[in-house]
Design an enzyme around this catalytic site. Structure first.
Site, mmCIF file in Angstrom:
data_model
loop_
_atom_site.group_PDB
_atom_site.id
_atom_site.type_symbol
_atom_site.label_atom_id
_atom_site.label_comp_id
_atom_site.label_asym_id
_atom_site.label_seq_id
_atom_site.Cartn_x
_atom_site.Cartn_y
_atom_site.Cartn_z
ATOM 1 C CG ASP A 9 94.870 68.941 51.767
ATOM 2 O OD1 ASP A 9 94.441 68.071 50.987
ATOM 3 O OD2 ASP A 9 94.583 68.966 52.979
ATOM 4 C CG HIS A 62 89.589 54.553 46.518
ATOM 5 N ND1 HIS A 62 90.842 54.862 46.028
ATOM 6 C CD2 HIS A 62 88.825 55.666 46.330
ATOM 7 C CE1 HIS A 62 90.836 56.101 45.566
ATOM 8 N NE2 HIS A 62 89.629 56.609 45.741
ATOM 9 C CE1 TYR A 69 89.420 61.478 43.043
ATOM 10 C CE2 TYR A 69 91.053 63.226 43.072
ATOM 11 C CZ TYR A 69 90.175 62.399 43.738
ATOM 12 O OH TYR A 69 90.047 62.498 45.103
ATOM 13 C CD GLU A 78 91.498 59.321 44.540
ATOM 14 O OE1 GLU A 78 90.591 58.848 43.826
ATOM 15 O OE2 GLU A 78 91.404 59.388 45.777
ATOM 16 C CG HIS A 133 85.728 57.209 42.863
ATOM 17 N ND1 HIS A 133 86.511 57.498 41.766
ATOM 18 C CD2 HIS A 133 86.442 57.588 43.942
ATOM 19 C CE1 HIS A 133 87.646 58.042 42.174
ATOM 20 N NE2 HIS A 133 87.624 58.109 43.502
ATOM 21 C CD GLU A 134 84.821 57.469 47.534
ATOM 22 O OE1 GLU A 134 85.865 57.053 48.062
ATOM 23 O OE2 GLU A 134 84.764 58.569 46.950
ATOM 24 C CD GLU A 178 89.780 56.572 49.442
ATOM 25 O OE1 GLU A 178 90.970 56.838 49.214
ATOM 26 O OE2 GLU A 178 88.868 57.419 49.297
#
Length: 637
Positions: free
Chosen positions: A385, A308, A393, A327, A304-305, A280
């Site tokens: 990460d 954001h 999410y 998310e 979704h993007e 995003e």
């Protein structure tokens, strides 16, 4: 607590604006230039500013136009090297100071992927793109690399190939001749950008390659614009795939939340090594080409993007521990958009698909249950990460759906959503700040009854609970899933029947949407694995092992490799591995949702096959994907 992933002293002095002056050197695969920070002092007599860096070659530093002393500290394996710059004495809180760092990136830069021309669609020019989330902006520029610091930025980027950034282009015009009419790949052009809305550093993005632009039709009554960028070879397909829905999604999102602030919402279809479905980046969403299904069935990623723009780019998590605020909210609103644009059944169907992925990811972390939590207490210097999964999410989206239902439905929930976004737009917040505002809102707009409803929620179980289940059993509208469930049940019941006597037909899936095919294959995974003969027959009948729809193909490989010791698993493991490494083309399937899941599944069938396939093309994967796949395959980093 300050950001556990940053060494910057942003609570004492913080960037408000940064000017990048960059030259892209494709031959040596570096970006060289300067970053000039306008810094606001918030602590009297602060003696230094500390920036996050990672594998940068620092040449010189100036403060207020004069040479300044600095030190690059030893490299931390996750957080990189802190750049300490000495400041003049006597600085007062509230004042501004300017610091310029001259530097260049290096071959070790995690944020940038440099592609050879053979790894592009056109095969004629190299390509560069960045991925800065969660903590890799520091590998592209010296910054205070925390979402708690929101900055405006400007950029002057000189390149022999068209250059794009996550900002509004000032010159040359997007809709003018490509590369300002100069010779692409030969003539240098300086691209000028400005981002007037403060954003976190992970949204600073760059891409450069032989890309062209096509605007989407203007949405009636809207000032903002939308369009698509891609290599010329993909522009027709990309325009067709996304032109019908992008502006409609954005306008619908405005009706749910508040007006869009960024002025431009463009899409860029990247080469296939891009490690995510979408990213995003402000004003310019990066997309994987795996979304070009040819039937507009995967455009929900756009929903979704663009969501954001409010949740993440607008209201931002303070640090990695609160990533779910980005998310979880985005996934919840994305699915609400599906209800607004399509039907309530589509919203429920999306939750069903998401729940299967959530279960898989919770299972993946059984030996690291901390990462099953919604709010993760990261140690200083822990790699965020390592916790990247569907948990923030879908666990997050389910919490907000449960909250919507507990508080009394959308009619009483959506006014709160708008107030939440309006209150925190442009700020970076923690989970506790979110919860405090929630309670404060319903004290004013609901009284004791609503507070009692909120108190009925087991907040600790949602925020800090571990294990394979949500704190409450969630029910979703499953009407769109029933046909997929019934077909899967028929296959499960057929396991003792000879292939020649099976009553399945190629037309079984004729009336299924792509997402229903996904749910069919996922439902099959909930049963005991079918005999190899049945798996082979299903693959042949429905053509799911050769489909160009990557979502369906992934689910087929997960289904066919479910019994690692079966003969059919050995066959399809080789095919799956060849698929993600691009079949010798160098065009790997770099989206981590696909390549990581496939490599993990193949590894359970044949470790050597998985490792050898990855080693063959590992440098074709983005550095972030490469690092995580190496961990998945238990390879030394």
């Amino acid at each position: 607590m300050t950001d556990p992933t940053s060494q910057a002293n942003y609570t004492e002095i913080a960037t408000e604006h940064v000017l990048f002056k960059w030259t892209i050197d494709f031959a040596n695969q570096i970006i060289a230039g300067t970053a000039t920070h306008d810094l606001r002092i918030s602590k009297n007599d602060v003696g230094e500013v500390i920036f996050d860096t990672a594998d940068l070659d620092i040449e010189s530093v100036e403060v207020e136009g004069k040479s300044a002393s600095y030190e690059v500290k030893p490299k931390h394996p996750i957080m990189g090297s802190a750049l300490h710059i000495n400041l003049p004495s006597g600085l007062k809180s509230g004042s501004l100071i300017k610091a310029t760092i001259k530097y260049q990136t290096t071959k070790e830069c995690t944020a940038l992927q440099w592609l050879a021309k053979e790894q592009t669609q056109g095969k004629s020019f190299p390509y560069l793109f960045s991925q800065c989330q969660p903590i890799y902006a520091r590998a592209m520029a010296p910054v205070q690399d925390s979402p708690s610091v929101k900055i405006k930025y400007s950029a002057e980027v000189t390149s022999v190939l068209p250059a794009l950034m996550s900002a509004i282009r000032q010159s040359p015009p997007s809709d003018g001749p490509a590369h300002d009419g100069k010779v692409i790949g030969k003539d240098a052009v300086t691209y000028v950008y400005h981002q007037p809305i403060p954003i976190p550093s992970y949204l600073i993005a760059i891409a450069a390659g032989n890309v062209v632009y096509r605007p989407f039709p203007r949405h009636p009554g809207k000032e903002w614009t939308c369009g698509i960028w891609s290599e010329p070879e993909l522009i027709e397909a990309a325009y067709w795939e996304f032109s019908e829905d992008t502006a409609r999604f954005l306008a619908s999102a405005e009706e749910i939340v508040v007006p869009y602030r960024f002025g431009v919402y463009d899409l860029l279809v990247l080469p296939p090594s891009f490690p995510y479905g979408g990213m995003e980046n402000a004003c310019l969403t990066f997309l994987t080409p795996t979304l070009l299904a040819g039937d507009r069935t995967l455009v929900d990623v756009i929903a979704h993007e663009l969501t954001h723009s409010w949740f993440g780019n607008g209201v931002t998590h303070a640090n990695a521990s609160h990533f779910w605020l980005n998310e979880g909210w985005t996934t919840y609103i994305e699915r609400l958009l599906l209800q607004v644009i399509h039907t309530p059944a589509d919203r429920g169907f999306s939750f069903i698909i998401g729940y299967k992925g959530l279960q898989d990811d919770l299972e993946m972390y059984v030996d690291r249950p901390k990462y099953q939590r919604l709010v993760i207490d990261f140690e200083k210097g822990e790699d965020p990460d390592d916790a990247y999964s569907g948990v923030p999410y879908d666990k997050g989206a389910n919490l907000i759906l449960y909250l919507e239902r507990t508080i009394g439905g959308l009619d009483v929930f959506l006014p709160y959503v708008r107030d939440y976004v309006s209150t925190f737009m442009g700020k970076s917040i923690t989970t506790q700040e979110w919860k405090s505002h929630l309670y404060g809102y319903y004290e004013k707009h609901g009284g004791a009854g609503k507070i009692k409803a909120l108190d009925s929620i087991d907040w600790d179980a949602w925020f800090y609970g571990e294990g394979l289940q949500l704190p409450v059993k969630m029910e979703y509208d499953s009407s769109l899933a029933e046909s997929a469930y019934k077909l899967a049940e028929r296959w499960d019941s057929s396991r003792a029947v000879e292939i020649s006597k099976l009553s399945f037909h190629e037309s079984d899936l004729d009336n299924f949407s792509s997402t229903q095919k996904v749910v069919f294959l996922e439902r099959l995974q909930s049963y005991k694995p079918l005999p190899s003969s049945h798996v082979e027959h299903l693959a042949s009948l429905y053509k799911v092992s050769s489909t160009h729809n990557a979502e369906i193909r992934l689910r087929f490989y997960q289904f066919s490799l479910a019994d690692p010791s079966s003969p059919v698993a050995l066959k399809y493991a080789a095919q799956a591995a060849d698929w993600v490494i691009g079949g010798g083309t160098g065009m790997v399937v770099g989206r981590m949702k696909f390549c990581r899941d496939v490599f993990r599944a193949v590894y359970k069938v044949d470790k050597d096959l998985a490792v050898n396939a990855f080693q063959k093309e590992k440098n074709s994967f983005h550095p972030i994907a490469r690092k995580l796949i190496e961990k998945d395959l238990k390879l030394p980093s």
